[in-house]
Design a protein around this motif. Sequence first.
Motif, PDB file in Angstrom:
ATOM      1  N   ARG A 220      33.007   5.607 -25.736  1.00  0.00           N
ATOM      2  CA  ARG A 220      32.420   6.139 -26.976  1.00  0.00           C
ATOM      3  C   ARG A 220      33.041   5.490 -28.208  1.00  0.00           C
ATOM      4  NH1 ARG A 220      31.390  10.901 -24.293  1.00  0.00           N
ATOM      5  NH2 ARG A 220      29.416  11.857 -24.841  1.00  0.00           N
ATOM      6  N   PRO A 311      16.308  14.421 -27.945  1.00  0.00           N
ATOM      7  CA  PRO A 311      17.579  13.927 -28.480  1.00  0.00           C
ATOM      8  C   PRO A 311      18.161  12.835 -27.586  1.00  0.00           C
ATOM      9  CG  PRO A 311      17.779  16.223 -27.761  1.00  0.00           C
ATOM     10  CD  PRO A 311      16.349  15.843 -27.598  1.00  0.00           C
ATOM     11  N   PRO A 313      21.870  10.527 -27.250  1.00  0.00           N
ATOM     12  CA  PRO A 313      23.209  10.394 -27.820  1.00  0.00           C
ATOM     13  C   PRO A 313      23.426   9.039 -28.491  1.00  0.00           C
ATOM     14  CG  PRO A 313      23.302  10.255 -25.425  1.00  0.00           C
ATOM     15  CD  PRO A 313      21.892  10.633 -25.782  1.00  0.00           C
ATOM     16  N   GLY A 314      24.233   9.018 -29.543  1.00  0.00           N
ATOM     17  CA  GLY A 314      24.549   7.772 -30.243  1.00  0.00           C
ATOM     18  C   GLY A 314      25.005   6.662 -29.300  1.00  0.00           C
ATOM     19  N   PRO A 315      25.932   6.962 -28.366  1.00  0.00           N
ATOM     20  CA  PRO A 315      26.383   5.913 -27.440  1.00  0.00           C
ATOM     21  C   PRO A 315      25.340   5.555 -26.384  1.00  0.00           C
ATOM     22  CG  PRO A 315      27.932   7.774 -27.522  1.00  0.00           C
ATOM     23  CD  PRO A 315      26.684   8.219 -28.195  1.00  0.00           C
ATOM     24  N   ARG A 320      25.660   7.353 -19.738  1.00  0.00           N
ATOM     25  CA  ARG A 320      24.904   7.745 -18.533  1.00  0.00           C
ATOM     26  C   ARG A 320      25.090   6.722 -17.417  1.00  0.00           C
ATOM     27  NH1 ARG A 320      19.553   9.693 -21.939  1.00  0.00           N
ATOM     28  NH2 ARG A 320      20.646  11.410 -22.987  1.00  0.00           N
ATOM     29  N   TRP A 354      13.400  20.088 -23.113  1.00  0.00           N
ATOM     30  CA  TRP A 354      14.210  19.706 -24.267  1.00  0.00           C
ATOM     31  C   TRP A 354      14.842  18.310 -24.128  1.00  0.00           C
ATOM     32  CZ3 TRP A 354      19.300  19.035 -26.069  1.00  0.00           C
ATOM     33  CH2 TRP A 354      19.461  19.234 -27.451  1.00  0.00           C
ATOM     34  N   GLN A 355      15.434  18.082 -22.972  1.00  0.00           N
ATOM     35  CA  GLN A 355      16.067  16.767 -22.758  1.00  0.00           C
ATOM     36  C   GLN A 355      16.029  16.421 -21.281  1.00  0.00           C
ATOM     37  OE1 GLN A 355      20.109  16.572 -24.254  1.00  0.00           O
ATOM     38  NE2 GLN A 355      19.985  14.377 -24.618  1.00  0.00           N
ATOM     39  N   ALA A 389      22.033  23.264 -27.825  1.00  0.00           N
ATOM     40  CA  ALA A 389      22.834  22.326 -27.015  1.00  0.00           C
ATOM     41  C   ALA A 389      24.225  22.863 -26.658  1.00  0.00           C
ATOM     42  CB  ALA A 389      22.953  20.949 -27.673  1.00  0.00           C
ATOM     43  N   LYS A 426      24.572  24.591 -18.259  1.00  0.00           N
ATOM     44  CA  LYS A 426      25.733  24.451 -19.150  1.00  0.00           C
ATOM     45  C   LYS A 426      26.052  25.807 -19.727  1.00  0.00           C
ATOM     46  CE  LYS A 426      27.388  22.317 -23.385  1.00  0.00           C
ATOM     47  NZ  LYS A 426      27.156  21.330 -24.446  1.00  0.00           N
ATOM     48  N   THR A 430      28.288  20.029 -18.591  1.00  0.00           N
ATOM     49  CA  THR A 430      27.752  19.660 -19.902  1.00  0.00           C
ATOM     50  C   THR A 430      26.388  19.024 -19.668  1.00  0.00           C
ATOM     51  OG1 THR A 430      28.987  17.607 -19.703  1.00  0.00           O
ATOM     52  CG2 THR A 430      29.950  19.328 -21.095  1.00  0.00           C
ATOM     53  N   ILE A 431      25.660  18.769 -20.742  1.00  0.00           N
ATOM     54  CA  ILE A 431      24.341  18.161 -20.582  1.00  0.00           C
ATOM     55  C   ILE A 431      24.505  16.720 -20.090  1.00  0.00           C
ATOM     56  CG2 ILE A 431      22.244  17.429 -21.780  1.00  0.00           C
ATOM     57  CD1 ILE A 431      22.543  19.975 -23.532  1.00  0.00           C
ATOM     58  N   GLU A 432      25.318  15.955 -20.789  1.00  0.00           N
ATOM     59  CA  GLU A 432      25.600  14.583 -20.337  1.00  0.00           C
ATOM     60  C   GLU A 432      26.663  14.635 -19.244  1.00  0.00           C
ATOM     61  OE1 GLU A 432      23.909  12.090 -21.447  1.00  0.00           O
ATOM     62  OE2 GLU A 432      23.009  12.917 -23.274  1.00  0.00           O
TER      63      GLU A 432
HETATM   64  P1  XMP Z   1      26.917  17.804 -23.942  1.00  0.00           P
HETATM   65  O1  XMP Z   1      26.991  16.689 -22.946  1.00  0.00           O
HETATM   66  O2  XMP Z   1      28.153  17.932 -24.765  1.00  0.00           O
HETATM   67  O3  XMP Z   1      25.777  17.354 -24.952  1.00  0.00           O
HETATM   68  O4  XMP Z   1      26.484  19.101 -23.331  1.00  0.00           O
HETATM   69  C1  XMP Z   1      25.185  18.172 -25.920  1.00  0.00           C
HETATM   70  C2  XMP Z   1      24.153  17.337 -26.692  1.00  0.00           C
HETATM   71  O5  XMP Z   1      24.816  16.322 -27.440  1.00  0.00           O
HETATM   72  C3  XMP Z   1      24.370  15.032 -27.043  1.00  0.00           C
HETATM   73  N1  XMP Z   1      25.559  14.156 -27.009  1.00  0.00           N
HETATM   74  C4  XMP Z   1      25.863  13.250 -27.949  1.00  0.00           C
HETATM   75  N2  XMP Z   1      25.236  12.909 -29.079  1.00  0.00           N
HETATM   76  N3  XMP Z   1      26.923  11.325 -29.532  1.00  0.00           N
HETATM   77  C5  XMP Z   1      25.757  11.916 -29.857  1.00  0.00           C
HETATM   78  O6  XMP Z   1      25.187  11.567 -30.885  1.00  0.00           O
HETATM   79  C6  XMP Z   1      27.631  11.620 -28.403  1.00  0.00           C
HETATM   80  O7  XMP Z   1      28.676  11.042 -28.141  1.00  0.00           O
HETATM   81  C7  XMP Z   1      27.055  12.645 -27.591  1.00  0.00           C
HETATM   82  N4  XMP Z   1      27.461  13.216 -26.426  1.00  0.00           N
HETATM   83  C8  XMP Z   1      26.534  14.143 -26.100  1.00  0.00           C
HETATM   84  C9  XMP Z   1      23.756  15.222 -25.674  1.00  0.00           C
HETATM   85  O8  XMP Z   1      22.780  14.231 -25.396  1.00  0.00           O
HETATM   86  C10 XMP Z   1      23.170  16.610 -25.778  1.00  0.00           C
HETATM   87  O9  XMP Z   1      21.916  16.588 -26.435  1.00  0.00           O
END
Ligand code: XMP
Length: 434
Positions: A220, A311, A313-315, A320, A354-355, A389, A426, A430-432
């Motif tokens: 990240r 949504p 994630p930025g990375p 994934r 949602w995702q 989230a 979750k 976590t989601i990711e």
């Molecule tokens: P987790 O995995 O924490 O994710 O349950 C919750 C939401 O956040 C997104 N996510 C990110 N978004 N930078 C982002 O911009 C990140 O590093 C990042 N990590 C998780 C994830 O896709 C989910 O919608």
Amino acid sequence: MQQDMIVILDLGSEQNTLIARDIRALGVYTEIHNFDITADELAALPGVKGIILNGGPNRVVDGVSIDASSAVYESGLPLFTVDHCGKTPQDLPAWPEDEAERKAVLSKFVFDTCRAEANWNMENFIADQVELIRRQVGDKKVLLALSGGVDSSVVAALLIKAIGSQLTCVHVNHGLLRKGEPEQVVEVFQKQMGANLVYVDASERFLGKLAGVADPEKKRKIIGAEFIRVFEEEARKLSGVEFLGQGTIYPDIVESGTKTAKMVKSHHNVGGLPEDMQFELVEPLKMLFKDEVRACGVALGLPEGMVYRQPFPGPGLGVRCLGAITRERLEALRESDAILREEFAAAGLMGKVWQYFTVIPDFQSVGVRDNARCFEYPVIIRAVNTVDAMTATIERVDWALLEKITDRITHEVPGVNRVLYDLTPKPVGTIEWE
Ligand code: XMP
């Protein structure tokens, strides 16, 4: 045009945004402000027709009940007190849980008592913002990091409408985007909207920096830092840029704290630009909720697929593709994700779930392909629903659809011989995956 406004004062409620959204749904603009707003601050807000004093569980701070400033009580504006914690200082009736009842109470206050006009709509919002952007920017230049996500895309479309060629968009492809995304950004913004778009394919550079790095937080950090570096290099090539466009939206501001709210998350859209690069920010969406941002995008002519996307994630795919990223697994991930999205769209699930995405781990298992033993990677499907989230439930995907996706992925994506479905809500997952 002057819009009427209802001011919501945060007296320790956790439901400020809920009321704000209810009022905006009535067609009346509203903003959330701190309970101790001064007379000058109040006078500076345009079109105020009434004030809601919104109390709740955080109203009592250190044993003392907080109250609005005398400026509010002496303003002569209609006041309405709401309290969500049952026992209230003035023994007010409990605030209705029922949505229809709540809306009826708010509607009565907003229209009958305050005599506000329902003149908050996207057409007026866009017209106002175009005017405000032109006033702020004058004949200067604006730079925008255009990721292709909803917020930056809508800001881009709004800035193009307001100042056209004074805007330069920079789209950095870090090689971790979904299939077809960089192409869509170029197609929509450069070809259809005629924006000045600098497209930087930095895939090789990012993959080089990430080679052999397995720790998720390190990955990240590398992606974030490299993104800023590439963006900064492009910014330095342009001369005379004084403004930076940003896709800040209202929840970013509200969540990062009114005075009684707990700090939920710190938000950085392009944070961390070096100190010697001083820009003034242009943040035309900063008073909009996410659904309003989408409506604004549609009104500006952006494709629905861009405005209603899930949504990301930025990375990007970097978190994934588990462990140290390899080209082979990254491509398998990108292809399997594209198949998943295609099949979810065909099944009418786009915009409903949602995702949803695929994940690729860094181990292989044995399988049989064309009568021979094969040693290949599995792909994991994750599909979740959530409001914020913070917690999430899994989508109960139809079995036949899962089987179809499995069949396609194992036959169309080289190097993948198994598909798994993640059943974990979750918490605890976590989601990711990273
Ligand atoms: P987790 O995995 O924490 O994710 O349950 C919750 C939401 O956040 C997104 N996510 C990110 N978004 N930078 C982002 O911009 C990140 O590093 C990042 N990590 C998780 C994830 O896709 C989910 O919608």
